[in-house]
Write a protein that holds these residues in place. Structure first.
Motif, short mmCIF file in Angstrom:
data_model
loop_
_atom_site.label_atom_id
_atom_site.label_comp_id
_atom_site.label_asym_id
_atom_site.label_seq_id
_atom_site.Cartn_x
_atom_site.Cartn_y
_atom_site.Cartn_z
N ILE A 298 0.84 -1.19 0.00
CA ILE A 298 0.00 0.00 0.00
C ILE A 298 0.87 1.24 0.00
CG2 ILE A 298 -2.00 -1.10 1.07
CD1 ILE A 298 -1.15 0.04 3.72
N GLY A 299 0.34 2.35 -0.43
CA GLY A 299 1.14 3.54 -0.70
C GLY A 299 1.47 4.44 0.47
N LEU A 300 1.15 4.03 1.69
CA LEU A 300 1.40 4.91 2.83
C LEU A 300 2.89 5.18 3.03
CD1 LEU A 300 0.20 6.52 5.18
CD2 LEU A 300 0.35 4.43 6.56
N ILE A 301 3.71 4.17 2.95
CA ILE A 301 5.15 4.37 3.15
C ILE A 301 5.71 5.32 2.09
CG2 ILE A 301 7.42 3.23 3.01
CD1 ILE A 301 6.20 0.92 4.56
N GLN A 302 5.34 5.09 0.83
CA GLN A 302 5.84 5.93 -0.25
C GLN A 302 5.32 7.37 -0.13
OE1 GLN A 302 4.31 2.96 -0.38
NE2 GLN A 302 4.58 1.99 -2.36
N LYS A 303 4.05 7.51 0.22
CA LYS A 303 3.43 8.84 0.38
C LYS A 303 4.21 9.65 1.41
CE LYS A 303 -1.01 10.80 2.00
NZ LYS A 303 -0.40 11.98 2.49
N ILE A 304 4.43 9.05 2.58
CA ILE A 304 5.14 9.77 3.64
C ILE A 304 6.59 10.02 3.25
CG2 ILE A 304 5.95 9.58 6.03
CD1 ILE A 304 3.26 8.14 6.64
N LEU A 305 7.21 9.07 2.57
CA LEU A 305 8.60 9.25 2.14
C LEU A 305 8.73 10.45 1.20
CD1 LEU A 305 11.55 8.26 2.09
CD2 LEU A 305 10.91 6.83 0.13
N LEU A 306 7.86 10.54 0.20
CA LEU A 306 7.97 11.64 -0.75
C LEU A 306 7.61 12.98 -0.11
CD1 LEU A 306 6.79 10.12 -4.13
CD2 LEU A 306 9.10 10.39 -3.21
N GLU A 307 6.69 12.99 0.84
CA GLU A 307 6.40 14.23 1.57
C GLU A 307 7.62 14.67 2.38
OE1 GLU A 307 2.90 13.22 3.82
OE2 GLU A 307 1.58 13.50 2.07
N LEU A 308 8.31 13.69 2.97
CA LEU A 308 9.53 13.98 3.71
C LEU A 308 10.61 14.54 2.79
CD1 LEU A 308 11.40 13.69 6.24
CD2 LEU A 308 11.80 11.33 5.50
N VAL A 309 10.78 13.93 1.64
CA VAL A 309 11.78 14.40 0.67
C VAL A 309 11.50 15.85 0.28
CG1 VAL A 309 12.58 14.15 -1.72
CG2 VAL A 309 12.37 12.13 -0.25
N GLU A 310 10.25 16.14 -0.03
CA GLU A 310 9.91 17.51 -0.45
C GLU A 310 10.07 18.50 0.69
OE1 GLU A 310 6.78 19.68 -3.37
OE2 GLU A 310 5.97 18.09 -2.11
N ARG A 311 9.68 18.12 1.89
CA ARG A 311 9.81 19.02 3.04
C ARG A 311 11.28 19.30 3.34
NH1 ARG A 311 7.03 16.30 6.34
NH2 ARG A 311 8.70 15.25 7.45
N GLU A 312 12.14 18.27 3.27
CA GLU A 312 13.55 18.44 3.61
C GLU A 312 14.40 19.01 2.48
OE1 GLU A 312 14.95 17.89 6.69
OE2 GLU A 312 12.89 17.57 7.37
N GLY A 313 14.01 18.72 1.24
CA GLY A 313 14.86 19.13 0.12
C GLY A 313 14.18 19.96 -0.96
N GLY A 314 12.89 20.17 -0.83
CA GLY A 314 12.16 20.97 -1.80
C GLY A 314 11.82 20.20 -3.07
N ALA A 315 11.26 20.93 -4.00
CA ALA A 315 10.81 20.35 -5.27
C ALA A 315 11.98 19.75 -6.06
CB ALA A 315 10.08 21.40 -6.10
N LYS A 316 13.14 20.37 -5.97
CA LYS A 316 14.30 19.88 -6.71
C LYS A 316 14.72 18.48 -6.23
CE LYS A 316 18.93 21.23 -8.13
NZ LYS A 316 19.98 22.24 -8.04
N ALA A 317 14.75 18.29 -4.91
CA ALA A 317 15.10 16.98 -4.35
C ALA A 317 14.03 15.95 -4.71
CB ALA A 317 15.25 17.07 -2.83
#
Length: 187
Positions: free
Chosen positions: A2-21
């Motif tokens: 299920i997509g919960l792990i991926q959803k939270i991972l990508l939100e974390l990536v964007e929060r920590e590194g922005g759209a470029k990351a």
């Protein structure tokens, strides 16, 4: 998966590194763009693993460091999405004992029966004296993530505990088996 792990991972990536990351992680993972991961949809296991590896590479983190960072984000987001799971569990042990049922509840939203069974079959828990024994079997071998989530859950509840590994898929065992012990910390 299920997509919960991926959803939270990508939100974390964007929060920590922005759209470029976020764009770099999805590119390295072989995705055209960041998918809108849903918790009621089954996604390929290898896609999740590619996202984890890409995140490690982009942020220069080893697996353990990424999983600790992820565990913080997961607890915050899961509390927001599923506050009742936490309210029903006055202690970390209570939460852990419910965890396979929580996992099963999330799996029940999948439309395909084979997908539901595959997700449901990943976790089992039993009592062994004062300990909880968790059996985890998944081709993803995200046992390190489970360990980080256990540690973070103890923090969330203000408790102490210990996780010992009896068997591990990464060592060639057919499943991972964790022995969990928790204790309430008195003030």
């Amino acid at each position: 998966m299920i997509g919960l792990i991926q959803k939270i991972l990508l939100e974390l990536v964007e929060r920590e590194g922005g759209a470029k990351a976020l764009a770099e992680v999805t590119r390295r993972a072989g995705l055209a763009a960041a998918p809108d991961f849903r918790i009621d949809t089954d996604y390929p296991d290898d896609e999740c693993l590619r996202l984890i590896e890409a995140t490690q590479a982009v942020f220069g983190l080893d697996e353990e460091a990424l999983y600790r960072l992820y565990a913080d984000a997961f607890i915050v987001e899961s509390r927001r999405l599923f506050p009742m799971f936490y309210r029903m569990s006055p202690t970390a042990r209570d939460f852990l004992e419910r965890q396979p049922r929580v996992h099963d509840t999330l799996a029940s939203s999948l439309r395909n029966e084979a997908s539901r069974e595959r997700v449901r079959d990943k976790f089992a828990i039993r009592r062994e004296g004062e300990d909880l024994v968790v059996t985890y079997g998944s081709p993803n071998r995200l046992c390190g993530l489970y360990e980080a989530l256990f540690d973070r859950l103890l923090q969330e509840y203000g408790e102490a505990g210990e996780l010992s590994v009896r068997t591990c898929q990464k060592r060639g065992d057919p499943v991972c088996t964790f022995c969990l012990r928790t204790e309430t910390v008195s003030d």
